[in-house]
Design an enzyme around this catalytic site. Sequence first.
Site, PDB file in Angstrom:
ATOM      1  CB  CYS A  51      -0.872  -0.250   1.120  1.00 26.37           C
ATOM      2  SG  CYS A  51      -0.079  -0.164   2.802  1.00 26.37           S
TER       3      CYS A  51
ATOM      4  N   GLY B  12       2.470   0.314   4.036  1.00 25.93           N
ATOM      5  CA  GLY B  12       2.909  -1.482   3.884  1.00 25.93           C
ATOM      6  C   GLY B  12       2.733  -1.471   5.198  1.00 25.93           C
ATOM      7  CD1 TRP B  13       1.370   1.466   8.046  1.00 28.72           C
ATOM      8  CD2 TRP B  13       3.171   1.488   8.885  1.00 28.72           C
ATOM      9  NE1 TRP B  13       2.027   2.907   8.726  1.00 28.72           N
ATOM     10  CE2 TRP B  13       3.068   3.321   8.891  1.00 28.72           C
ATOM     11  CE3 TRP B  13       4.751   1.393   9.391  1.00 28.72           C
ATOM     12  CZ2 TRP B  13       3.372   4.478   9.645  1.00 28.72           C
ATOM     13  CZ3 TRP B  13       5.228   2.785  10.085  1.00 28.72           C
ATOM     14  CH2 TRP B  13       5.119   4.469   9.939  1.00 28.72           C
TER      15      TRP B  13
ATOM     16  NE  ARG C  14      -3.147   3.199  10.957  1.00 29.20           N
ATOM     17  CZ  ARG C  14      -2.311   3.783  11.305  1.00 29.20           C
ATOM     18  NH1 ARG C  14      -2.213   5.247  11.650  1.00 29.20           N
ATOM     19  NH2 ARG C  14      -1.587   3.935  10.501  1.00 29.20           N
TER      20      ARG C  14
END
Length: 605
Positions: free
Chosen positions: A338, A341-342, A390
């Site tokens: 993406c 990448g995480w 997040r």
Amino acid sequence: MAGARAAAASSSPSSGSSSASSSSSSSSSPPQEPGLAELLEEFSRTQYRAKDGGSGAGNAKVERIEKRCLELFGRDYCYSVIQNVNGEICGHYPRYIVFLEYESSEKEKDTFESTVQVSRLQDLVSRSKMARCRGRFVCPVILYKGKHICRSATLAGWGELYGRTGYNYIFSGGSDDAWADSEDITEDDCTLRSADNQLFDKVRGHDIKLLRYLSVRYICDLMVENKKVKFGLNVTSSEKVDKAQRYADFTLLSIPYPGCEFFKEYKDRDYTAEGLVFNWKQDYVDAPLSIPVTLTRSLNIDWSEYQSWDLVQQTQNYLKLLLYIVNSEDDSGLLVHCISGWDRTPLFISLLRLSLWADGLIHATLKPAEILYLTVAYDWFLFGHMLVDRLSKGEEIFFFCFSFLKHITSEEFSALKSQRRKSLPARDTGFTVDDLCIMKRRDRGSTTSLSSDFSLVTESSPGATGSFPYEPVDPNSAAAQTQAAWRKSHTSSPQTVPWNRPQQSEDRQPSYQGIVEAKFSSSSSSNHSDNFFRTGSSPLEVPKTRFTAPTERESRLEEVRSTFLATYSSTVGLKSVTPSPSGAIGGLLEQFARGVGLRVSSSTL
């Protein structure tokens, strides 16, 4: 090169070294089991950073997690370790990066010899890391049928490239060994190309060499943008918009998938993915779906409808595509990325690992709790997913990954199904049970030809004007030798899975999930279409008895999901979710905890 023989449990990787080394595990007992609860608590407390892993308070837990991952990989594979002890290669990658070489039984491990040129691999990694965002280079993480499934960030833009090269130049005393190369651009090349192109040629050239060393052909880009723009500047790029077409020899797939911000909508709808549709009309979304027709021809999916798919259907269809690619006849590897990448990248890497494991095709000796631990620890925690950040923002893509397992238990996601179909002789009449089951599911999607707007054949794309001195595929590369080892040890028949599901007593509830209805908010958001209700939308359904026996695949995935939800509810979930007026998710977590016997009465954490 002969690999060093050591048990993963007792092979504590040496510190202070940045070179690659070989190791393998034996049948000795593993170290003290850190436990999934401890892993999730550590994960929700802090982001993993390689430079902080070797010293300081609380790092004994991290060291146990790292060591446990090596032991679990060593159960079924011979591997080498790329040392990243102080984050010299990448600060957001594991301190001990596992390079799987080939599958190996316990008997074969005593005669293990490494097939990897460790110095060559180390050199390629060191040179190529600057080509990608945050230095997150192409890293192989799954070995399947001799093919490497890799992950990375997207390509770095000019801003990051100049910033990082300038930083390296200043702090290396005026030199930068990472760019020393015997194949430097000549004076004639310099007169023909700008300074920008010279830098991109060199940096991305190293990236391409690493991709070819790993025999990667397919590159799946999950970005919804062609280039990531911040403050009016292009901060990242991607292979699909490389002006010089340096990646024209690869099969490029643009499969845009919503970023982690979208999963705030998932949480706000009481963790209900059904009916949640991304708003593709937002200004920053400019990457269309683009998949070669050769890859979509055998899939019963109408790709032209992708903008109307909800989060469940979109994730299912993208996973089907990735599984189809890795089960193709050729020997080529796959890269998934993406932006950084995480977030989206570990989502699909984890789903691929669990799906192939559920079919008994990788990590064949690992039990459900062990494969769950491995994918949470390695694919998410050690590769730098920022769970703390997040959770604070309500962007719960991590929770979605494991709750989503209930949507991929059917045989249509099974790699064994495609292998059986390839091996079956042609028959004139009659249907198997699998045929009848599959026919029932074909009421979704179209069998008509794809719109040309959503198809792009890249295999035959001509190279850019002016070729670059990239290396051809080396028959002595690590990937080529891995393929040879895999062919030698495998037949066309699927291997026997040694793991057996424990027998359930009559008075014990089964581990597979029943169907429970859950209400959710009817408020709509600008990022998704009108909500609609579906059965079985609860993320934490209490297991109920069912009358049909589950398949082995279904049982395995449901046990992984149940284990995750039970542990999550007692660690991260109940501590992280802020109370809402309806208290829906808190009630669901409490309901699940009671349903699986974790609690007898209400308690306060």
